[in-house]
Design a protein around this motif. Structure first.
Motif, PDB file in Angstrom:
ATOM      1  N   LYS A 149     -27.118  32.866  -4.914  1.00  0.00           N
ATOM      2  CA  LYS A 149     -27.452  33.281  -5.989  1.00  0.00           C
ATOM      3  C   LYS A 149     -26.875  34.643  -6.302  1.00  0.00           C
ATOM      4  O   LYS A 149     -27.515  35.619  -7.402  1.00  0.00           O
ATOM      5  CB  LYS A 149     -29.058  33.739  -5.255  1.00  0.00           C
ATOM      6  CG  LYS A 149     -30.027  34.541  -6.067  1.00  0.00           C
ATOM      7  CD  LYS A 149     -31.391  34.565  -5.745  1.00  0.00           C
ATOM      8  CE  LYS A 149     -32.715  35.056  -6.457  1.00  0.00           C
ATOM      9  NZ  LYS A 149     -33.180  34.788  -5.599  1.00  0.00           N
ATOM     10  N   LEU A 150     -26.751  35.366  -4.413  1.00  0.00           N
ATOM     11  CA  LEU A 150     -25.894  36.718  -4.860  1.00  0.00           C
ATOM     12  C   LEU A 150     -24.316  36.671  -5.115  1.00  0.00           C
ATOM     13  O   LEU A 150     -24.733  37.312  -6.324  1.00  0.00           O
ATOM     14  CB  LEU A 150     -25.252  37.165  -3.318  1.00  0.00           C
ATOM     15  CG  LEU A 150     -24.655  38.272  -3.115  1.00  0.00           C
ATOM     16  CD1 LEU A 150     -25.623  39.126  -4.042  1.00  0.00           C
ATOM     17  CD2 LEU A 150     -24.077  38.570  -1.712  1.00  0.00           C
ATOM     18  N   GLU A 151     -23.965  35.564  -5.951  1.00  0.00           N
ATOM     19  CA  GLU A 151     -22.670  34.890  -6.820  1.00  0.00           C
ATOM     20  C   GLU A 151     -22.735  35.687  -8.347  1.00  0.00           C
ATOM     21  O   GLU A 151     -22.161  36.013  -8.470  1.00  0.00           O
ATOM     22  CB  GLU A 151     -22.078  34.240  -6.256  1.00  0.00           C
ATOM     23  CG  GLU A 151     -20.517  33.448  -7.399  1.00  0.00           C
ATOM     24  CD  GLU A 151     -19.338  34.967  -6.994  1.00  0.00           C
ATOM     25  OE1 GLU A 151     -18.322  34.679  -7.718  1.00  0.00           O
ATOM     26  OE2 GLU A 151     -18.739  35.085  -5.023  1.00  0.00           O
ATOM     27  N   LEU A 152     -24.510  34.707  -8.324  1.00  0.00           N
ATOM     28  CA  LEU A 152     -24.504  34.790  -9.802  1.00  0.00           C
ATOM     29  C   LEU A 152     -24.726  36.215  -9.956  1.00  0.00           C
ATOM     30  O   LEU A 152     -24.236  36.668 -11.474  1.00  0.00           O
ATOM     31  CB  LEU A 152     -25.657  34.091  -9.921  1.00  0.00           C
ATOM     32  CG  LEU A 152     -26.441  33.573 -11.187  1.00  0.00           C
ATOM     33  CD1 LEU A 152     -25.161  33.292 -12.420  1.00  0.00           C
ATOM     34  CD2 LEU A 152     -27.452  33.146 -11.511  1.00  0.00           C
ATOM     35  N   VAL A 153     -25.256  37.360  -9.536  1.00  0.00           N
ATOM     36  CA  VAL A 153     -26.656  38.370  -9.437  1.00  0.00           C
ATOM     37  C   VAL A 153     -24.390  39.466  -9.677  1.00  0.00           C
ATOM     38  O   VAL A 153     -24.600  40.028 -11.259  1.00  0.00           O
ATOM     39  CB  VAL A 153     -26.613  39.209  -8.494  1.00  0.00           C
ATOM     40  CG1 VAL A 153     -26.895  40.834  -8.526  1.00  0.00           C
ATOM     41  CG2 VAL A 153     -28.021  38.627  -8.038  1.00  0.00           C
ATOM     42  N   LYS A 154     -23.822  38.967  -8.700  1.00  0.00           N
ATOM     43  CA  LYS A 154     -22.276  39.735  -9.133  1.00  0.00           C
ATOM     44  C   LYS A 154     -21.535  39.513 -10.485  1.00  0.00           C
ATOM     45  O   LYS A 154     -21.669  40.356 -11.169  1.00  0.00           O
ATOM     46  CB  LYS A 154     -20.996  39.331  -8.248  1.00  0.00           C
ATOM     47  CG  LYS A 154     -21.664  39.755  -6.550  1.00  0.00           C
ATOM     48  CD  LYS A 154     -20.823  39.161  -5.416  1.00  0.00           C
ATOM     49  CE  LYS A 154     -21.401  39.827  -4.426  1.00  0.00           C
ATOM     50  NZ  LYS A 154     -20.413  39.595  -3.260  1.00  0.00           N
ATOM     51  N   LYS A 155     -21.763  37.934 -10.921  1.00  0.00           N
ATOM     52  CA  LYS A 155     -20.862  37.781 -12.021  1.00  0.00           C
ATOM     53  C   LYS A 155     -21.670  37.871 -12.805  1.00  0.00           C
ATOM     54  O   LYS A 155     -21.194  38.148 -14.374  1.00  0.00           O
ATOM     55  CB  LYS A 155     -20.675  36.432 -11.708  1.00  0.00           C
ATOM     56  CG  LYS A 155     -20.361  35.423 -11.066  1.00  0.00           C
ATOM     57  CD  LYS A 155     -18.449  36.509 -11.219  1.00  0.00           C
ATOM     58  CE  LYS A 155     -17.858  35.577  -9.584  1.00  0.00           C
ATOM     59  NZ  LYS A 155     -16.572  36.238 -10.372  1.00  0.00           N
ATOM     60  N   ARG A 156     -23.555  38.498 -13.276  1.00  0.00           N
ATOM     61  CA  ARG A 156     -23.524  38.700 -14.188  1.00  0.00           C
ATOM     62  C   ARG A 156     -24.189  40.477 -14.667  1.00  0.00           C
ATOM     63  O   ARG A 156     -23.850  40.753 -15.223  1.00  0.00           O
ATOM     64  CB  ARG A 156     -25.431  38.460 -14.210  1.00  0.00           C
ATOM     65  CG  ARG A 156     -26.147  37.223 -14.234  1.00  0.00           C
ATOM     66  CD  ARG A 156     -27.266  37.015 -13.735  1.00  0.00           C
ATOM     67  NE  ARG A 156     -27.588  35.335 -14.290  1.00  0.00           N
ATOM     68  CZ  ARG A 156     -28.914  34.744 -14.191  1.00  0.00           C
ATOM     69  NH1 ARG A 156     -29.716  35.796 -13.460  1.00  0.00           N
ATOM     70  NH2 ARG A 156     -29.200  34.253 -14.720  1.00  0.00           N
TER      71      ARG A 156
END
Length: 429
Positions: A198-205
């Protein structure tokens, strides 16, 4: 009469030379018409790489400033080819002096022209031609810079989009494999992976949004404009191997090296100009006088400064020193070009070897049949491993695309891909 005849002949030769020079410069720096497509013509709000390059070539502020400077150099060339206007002086009517009752000449006319323009103007024009060529190659340099920056920004946005999509797919897989028993060991592994991804997805977005905003700003788009990138990565590009051939190509096509050679060529003409300016104020013409008795006098006039003192000595020495400086600048540019291309080639070769190895080691994602025989924990673990492998390979591919764009820029290779064989003006783009 001879001066006027020479001026007319040299004017025709000058016009023919300017026509050829203007066409050469136009073919060198004008972008292809197929890339210069307006924003509103984007089909279904999809933006290709070529469209992005074309729009950037039109909207880039520094490039437009280079176009303006090119227009100034054109004007300087026109002015450098002009001869000094002749001087006409005349006195009409008698002048009475009481001490000398005889009146002076009733008519006194002098017409003189600058003869020294005959040997000074042509070389001034040569200097201005070199300045125009330098300005055109500086514009070409800015075109190369715009193409490189746009390609890097477009590819960065593409990779950020793909990485965001991969993170979203992984997050969806983890959500779909949530264990029912919250007390089981699998749930702890699920919870850890869920928060991590979930944290990785925030960074990629965030990374995609930053890349998207950077690309829209480079293209001069309104921040509210929405578009999709229709091109993906170029794919497998050939690995450069013959470094010597690339360096020889760059020696012939790299703009800043060509500019250094043009500056030396211009400096040689400036040195010649200094020598010709020893007699820089030679005027010829005629004088006509008529007094009250109708006696007429007519004769030629020649006027010049006697060069007892060499007032061009300092300028001549300065021109010689600048020639030496230009020669050293050429050597330094060639060495820098050799170093840059050699380093870029070995970096690309190393990355291509790493890409090939990572593609061989990358395990494919689970199929539907394999998924049926895997536990949710195994499915999550396999998906995370594939995601991490994909991210690593994607970052290497992005670095490879940036080095490729940098190599094209260093070689001066891409300017030939954007020149147009047709005669078009900047205002028509």
């Amino acid at each position: 009469m001879l001066l006027l005849l020479f001026t007319g002949c040299s004017s025709r030769v000058r016009d023919a030379r300017k026509t050829a020079l203007n066409r050469e410069i136009t073919l060198r720096v004008q972008p292809r018409s197929y890339t210069m497509q307006a924003t509103q013509n984007l089909s279904d709000c999809h933006l290709t790489r070529n469209q992005a390059i074309g729009i950037a070539l039109r909207e880039d502020a520094l490039l437009n400033a280079s176009w303006a400077h090119l227009g100034v150099a054109h004007a300087d060339l026109e002015e450098a080819g002009l001869y000094t206007n002749p001087t006409l002086a005349g006195v009409f009517g008698p002048t009475i002096n009481r001490k000398f009752p005889n009146p002076s000449a009733e008519i006194y006319i002098t017409l003189v022209g600058k003869l020294s323009d005959v040997w000074i103007v042509p070389i001034k024009e040569k200097i201005a031609e070199d300045e125009l060529a330098i300005a055109s190659w500086q514009t070409t340099t800015q075109i190369l810079e715009t193409i490189k920056s746009t390609c890097i920004a477009y590819n960065t946005c593409v990779f950020a989009r793909d990485q965001r999509a991969a993170a979203e797919r992984l997050f969806e897989i983890i959500q779909n494999n949530k264990p029912e028993d919250e007390q089981s060991p699998d749930y702890n592994a699920y919870s850890s992976a869920f928060h991590k991804i979930k944290l990785e997805l925030v960074k990629k977005r965030l990374a995609y949004q930053e890349a998207y905003i950077h690309l829209t700003a480079m293209l001069g788009f309104d921040p509210q404009v929405s578009f999709e990138l229709s091109d993906s990565f170029f794919g497998d590009e050939p690995t450069p191997s013959d470094t010597g051939e690339l360096i020889r190509y760059a020696y012939e096509h790299q703009p800043y090296l060509i500019i250094a050679r043009l500056r030396k060529h211009q400096a040689l003409y400036k040195l010649k100009e200094r020598g010709r300016r020893i007699f820089e104020n030679v005027q010829i013409g005629f004088d006509y006088q008529q007094d009250s008795t109708k006696d007429r006098q007519f004769g030629p006039i020649i006027q010049t400064d006697i060069p007892i003192f060499n007032t061009q000595h300092a300028s001549t020495e300065r021109a010689r020193a600048y020639i030496v400086e230009c020669e050293h600048a050429i050597v330094a540019a060639e060495r820098k070009l050799h170093e840059s291309i050699s380093i870029l080639v070995i970096q690309i070769q190393a990355l291509d070897a790493e890409i090939a190895l990572r593609k061989m080691q990358q395990a494919p994602p689970l199929t539907d049949d394999e998924y049926q025989h895997k536990s949710p924990r195994e499915h999550i673990t396999n998906s995370i491993n594939y995601y991490e492998s994909f991210m690593t390979l994607s970052n290497v591919l992005l670095q490879r695309s940036r080095l490729s764009a940098e190599l094209d820029y260093t070689m001066g290779a891409r300017w030939q891909d954007v020149i147009s064989p047709s005669f078009i003006k900047k205002d028509s783009l």
